[in-house]
Scaffold this motif. Structure first.
Motif, PDB file in Angstrom:
ATOM      1  N   TYR A   6      -0.247 -11.443  11.397  1.00  0.00           N
ATOM      2  CA  TYR A   6       0.234 -10.137  10.960  1.00  0.00           C
ATOM      3  C   TYR A   6      -0.483  -9.018  11.713  1.00  0.00           C
ATOM      4  O   TYR A   6      -1.501  -9.230  12.370  1.00  0.00           O
ATOM      5  CB  TYR A   6      -0.022  -9.947   9.458  1.00  0.00           C
ATOM      6  CG  TYR A   6       0.587 -11.007   8.575  1.00  0.00           C
ATOM      7  CD1 TYR A   6       1.825 -10.814   7.974  1.00  0.00           C
ATOM      8  CD2 TYR A   6      -0.075 -12.217   8.343  1.00  0.00           C
ATOM      9  CE1 TYR A   6       2.389 -11.788   7.160  1.00  0.00           C
ATOM     10  CE2 TYR A   6       0.479 -13.199   7.534  1.00  0.00           C
ATOM     11  CZ  TYR A   6       1.702 -12.980   6.947  1.00  0.00           C
ATOM     12  OH  TYR A   6       2.268 -13.948   6.150  1.00  0.00           O
ATOM     13  N   LEU A  21       3.274  -3.012   7.454  1.00  0.00           N
ATOM     14  CA  LEU A  21       2.795  -4.383   7.644  1.00  0.00           C
ATOM     15  C   LEU A  21       3.862  -5.139   8.430  1.00  0.00           C
ATOM     16  O   LEU A  21       5.033  -5.155   8.041  1.00  0.00           O
ATOM     17  CB  LEU A  21       2.549  -5.058   6.295  1.00  0.00           C
ATOM     18  CG  LEU A  21       2.266  -6.569   6.307  1.00  0.00           C
ATOM     19  CD1 LEU A  21       0.972  -6.872   7.068  1.00  0.00           C
ATOM     20  CD2 LEU A  21       2.195  -7.119   4.882  1.00  0.00           C
ATOM     21  N   ILE A  53      -5.282  -1.166   3.320  1.00  0.00           N
ATOM     22  CA  ILE A  53      -5.039  -2.378   4.114  1.00  0.00           C
ATOM     23  C   ILE A  53      -5.633  -3.598   3.412  1.00  0.00           C
ATOM     24  O   ILE A  53      -4.990  -4.658   3.320  1.00  0.00           O
ATOM     25  CB  ILE A  53      -5.598  -2.209   5.540  1.00  0.00           C
ATOM     26  CG1 ILE A  53      -4.721  -1.228   6.335  1.00  0.00           C
ATOM     27  CG2 ILE A  53      -5.662  -3.572   6.262  1.00  0.00           C
ATOM     28  CD1 ILE A  53      -5.256  -0.885   7.711  1.00  0.00           C
ATOM     29  N   GLU A  54      -6.842  -3.443   2.915  1.00  0.00           N
ATOM     30  CA  GLU A  54      -7.468  -4.568   2.195  1.00  0.00           C
ATOM     31  C   GLU A  54      -6.658  -4.957   0.961  1.00  0.00           C
ATOM     32  O   GLU A  54      -6.470  -6.149   0.670  1.00  0.00           O
ATOM     33  CB  GLU A  54      -8.899  -4.195   1.804  1.00  0.00           C
ATOM     34  CG  GLU A  54      -9.856  -4.199   2.988  1.00  0.00           C
ATOM     35  CD  GLU A  54     -11.203  -3.568   2.687  1.00  0.00           C
ATOM     36  OE1 GLU A  54     -11.316  -2.873   1.645  1.00  0.00           O
ATOM     37  OE2 GLU A  54     -12.132  -3.763   3.489  1.00  0.00           O
ATOM     38  N   LYS A  56      -3.422  -4.528   0.541  1.00  0.00           N
ATOM     39  CA  LYS A  56      -2.175  -5.166   0.981  1.00  0.00           C
ATOM     40  C   LYS A  56      -2.424  -6.612   1.406  1.00  0.00           C
ATOM     41  O   LYS A  56      -1.582  -7.489   1.198  1.00  0.00           O
ATOM     42  CB  LYS A  56      -1.537  -4.385   2.138  1.00  0.00           C
ATOM     43  CG  LYS A  56      -0.850  -3.103   1.700  1.00  0.00           C
ATOM     44  CD  LYS A  56       0.379  -3.380   0.860  1.00  0.00           C
ATOM     45  CE  LYS A  56       0.980  -2.091   0.319  1.00  0.00           C
ATOM     46  NZ  LYS A  56       2.101  -2.331  -0.609  1.00  0.00           N
ATOM     47  N   MET A  57      -3.557  -6.863   2.018  1.00  0.00           N
ATOM     48  CA  MET A  57      -3.894  -8.230   2.422  1.00  0.00           C
ATOM     49  C   MET A  57      -4.043  -9.136   1.194  1.00  0.00           C
ATOM     50  O   MET A  57      -3.590 -10.279   1.199  1.00  0.00           O
ATOM     51  CB  MET A  57      -5.160  -8.233   3.278  1.00  0.00           C
ATOM     52  CG  MET A  57      -4.945  -7.657   4.670  1.00  0.00           C
ATOM     53  SD  MET A  57      -6.487  -7.404   5.593  1.00  0.00           S
ATOM     54  CE  MET A  57      -7.085  -9.081   5.739  1.00  0.00           C
ATOM     55  N   HIS A  60      -0.490  -9.727  -0.319  1.00  0.00           N
ATOM     56  CA  HIS A  60       0.349 -10.660   0.451  1.00  0.00           C
ATOM     57  C   HIS A  60      -0.374 -11.955   0.797  1.00  0.00           C
ATOM     58  O   HIS A  60       0.141 -12.760   1.581  1.00  0.00           O
ATOM     59  CB  HIS A  60       0.845  -9.974   1.736  1.00  0.00           C
ATOM     60  CG  HIS A  60       1.864  -8.899   1.500  1.00  0.00           C
ATOM     61  ND1 HIS A  60       3.214  -9.155   1.451  1.00  0.00           N
ATOM     62  CD2 HIS A  60       1.720  -7.566   1.270  1.00  0.00           C
ATOM     63  CE1 HIS A  60       3.865  -8.015   1.223  1.00  0.00           C
ATOM     64  NE2 HIS A  60       2.984  -7.036   1.111  1.00  0.00           N
ATOM     65  N   ILE A  62      -3.089 -12.569   2.614  1.00  0.00           N
ATOM     66  CA  ILE A  62      -3.357 -12.646   4.056  1.00  0.00           C
ATOM     67  C   ILE A  62      -4.867 -12.655   4.274  1.00  0.00           C
ATOM     68  O   ILE A  62      -5.589 -11.795   3.749  1.00  0.00           O
ATOM     69  CB  ILE A  62      -2.745 -11.432   4.792  1.00  0.00           C
ATOM     70  CG1 ILE A  62      -1.218 -11.389   4.603  1.00  0.00           C
ATOM     71  CG2 ILE A  62      -3.090 -11.474   6.273  1.00  0.00           C
ATOM     72  CD1 ILE A  62      -0.587 -10.078   5.064  1.00  0.00           C
ATOM     73  N   LYS A  64      -8.246 -12.436   6.909  1.00  0.00           N
ATOM     74  CA  LYS A  64      -8.557 -11.638   8.100  1.00  0.00           C
ATOM     75  C   LYS A  64      -8.258 -12.385   9.399  1.00  0.00           C
ATOM     76  O   LYS A  64      -7.840 -11.788  10.393  1.00  0.00           O
ATOM     77  CB  LYS A  64     -10.035 -11.217   8.077  1.00  0.00           C
ATOM     78  CG  LYS A  64     -10.318 -10.072   7.130  1.00  0.00           C
ATOM     79  CD  LYS A  64     -11.742  -9.569   7.265  1.00  0.00           C
ATOM     80  CE  LYS A  64     -11.966  -8.386   6.321  1.00  0.00           C
ATOM     81  NZ  LYS A  64     -13.355  -7.861   6.437  1.00  0.00           N
ATOM     82  N   VAL A  67      -4.884 -11.730  10.925  1.00  0.00           N
ATOM     83  CA  VAL A  67      -4.483 -10.355  11.266  1.00  0.00           C
ATOM     84  C   VAL A  67      -4.892 -10.067  12.707  1.00  0.00           C
ATOM     85  O   VAL A  67      -6.082 -10.148  13.051  1.00  0.00           O
ATOM     86  CB  VAL A  67      -5.135  -9.324  10.314  1.00  0.00           C
ATOM     87  CG1 VAL A  67      -4.734  -7.905  10.713  1.00  0.00           C
ATOM     88  CG2 VAL A  67      -4.729  -9.605   8.873  1.00  0.00           C
TER      89      VAL A  67
END
Length: 315
Positions: A6, A21, A53-54, A56-57, A60, A62, A64, A67
């Protein structure tokens, strides 16, 4: 999910921060906005971006390692190494925004001037798709620009590459541009510039025009009446297009792009603007540059987040 990669695209504006994203192939999964906190000289902005951002990770699922990075457009001059060369709109001085956000979030970060990053987005997925040598001019409240050569942004030595709006077009201008100079392209081809030219033209003589019936003139009014064959409005549009066509002809002598992409609110006037600009461009262009194509931008307000994603994608 673990095998997917991502990236995040971020477009910092004076009022809101647009974020997206993406999957590694450039597919947009989700986009959103947060307010731009300009208090304390904008010191909270990067913290706000890092937190979102953290979040959203987590949302979802996700990690690190999946990314590829965060690409960010900033409304001011940005050097190729990520150093912001003062950003008055945000209250920022001179510092490396890429390094600072990397330290906060632990991800690869790349940054650029917002107009250049938006131009990268238009080259990749918008009006300039299929080309690698692209000039993007954005006609809004001001005039922004971005230059892409060989698929890469031209930032320049101090981050001012692509500042098309501040080319001097009229050395006899007596009013100052917002940048402190006078006679800049922005004073004639922006939405506010169109209105300035309209008011000047209406004061010149008493020629009849529907524009005289308006209490407040907007650039849209000028183009709308020109489409209705209002002679004074047509003259104003021709003047705007003459300045812009000449500026773009001069730019093509330097960077020789395949295509010029026109965007921003003023571009919504459509063919009456673009065709008149093209006419003046062809009149002024060096013969080897006259075949430059013209396209309308396609991504609108999403150009910046697409460009941010493109910044961090593998070459």
């Amino acid at each position: 999910m673990e095998n997917k990669r991502y990236g995040f695209g971020v477009d910092i504006g004076g009022t809101t921060i647009k974020m997206g994203l993406f999957l590694e192939d450039g597919s947009l999964i989700e986009k959103w906005e947060i307010p731009t906190d300009k208090t304390n000289e904008g010191s909270n902005i990067l913290d706000d971006i890092a937190k979102v951002i953290e979040d959203k990770m987590v949302e979802h699922d996700i990690i690190k390692e999946n990314v590829i990075g965060v690409g960010m457009g900033i409304p001011g001059p940005v050097k190729a190494d990520g150093t912001v060369n003062r950003c008055v709109n945000l209250g920022w001085g001179v510092f490396n925004a890429a390094t600072e956000l990397e330290n906060k979030i632990g991800l690869t970060v790349k940054v650029g001037n917002d107009a250049n990053v938006a131009a990268l987005g238009e080259m990749w997925q918008g009006g300039g798709k299929g080309y690698e040598d692209v000039v993007v001019v954005t006609l809004g409240t001001g005039v922004g620009g971005g230059i892409i050569i060989g698929g890469q942004m031209v930032s320049g030595a101090t981050g001012a590459g692509g500042e098309i709006g501040h080319m001097t077009m009229n050395r006899d201008e007596i009013e100052n541009c917002g940048c402190g100079k006078s006679g800049c392209l922005e004073q004639y081809a922006s939405a506010t510039g169109v209105v300035r030219l309209a008011k000047r033209r209406l004061k010149q003589n008493d020629d009849p025009s529907e524009l005289r019936s308006l209490k407040e003139i907007t650039s849209k009014d000028v183009f709308d009446f020109a489409k209705q064959k209002d002679e004074v409005a047509l003259q104003i549009v021709d003047k705007v297009a003459d300045y812009l066509g000449l500026a773009l002809a001069n730019i093509t002598c330097v960077v020789n792009p395949q295509v010029i992409v026109i965007g921003g609110g003023v571009s919504k006037a459509g063919s009456i603007l673009t065709e008149t600009v093209e006419k003046h461009f062809r009149e002024n262009a060096f013969h080897a540059c006259r075949t430059t194509e013209f396209k309308l931008a396609k991504l609108g307000n999403d150009a910046g987040i697409y460009g941010g994603m493109k910044l961090v994608m593998p070459v």
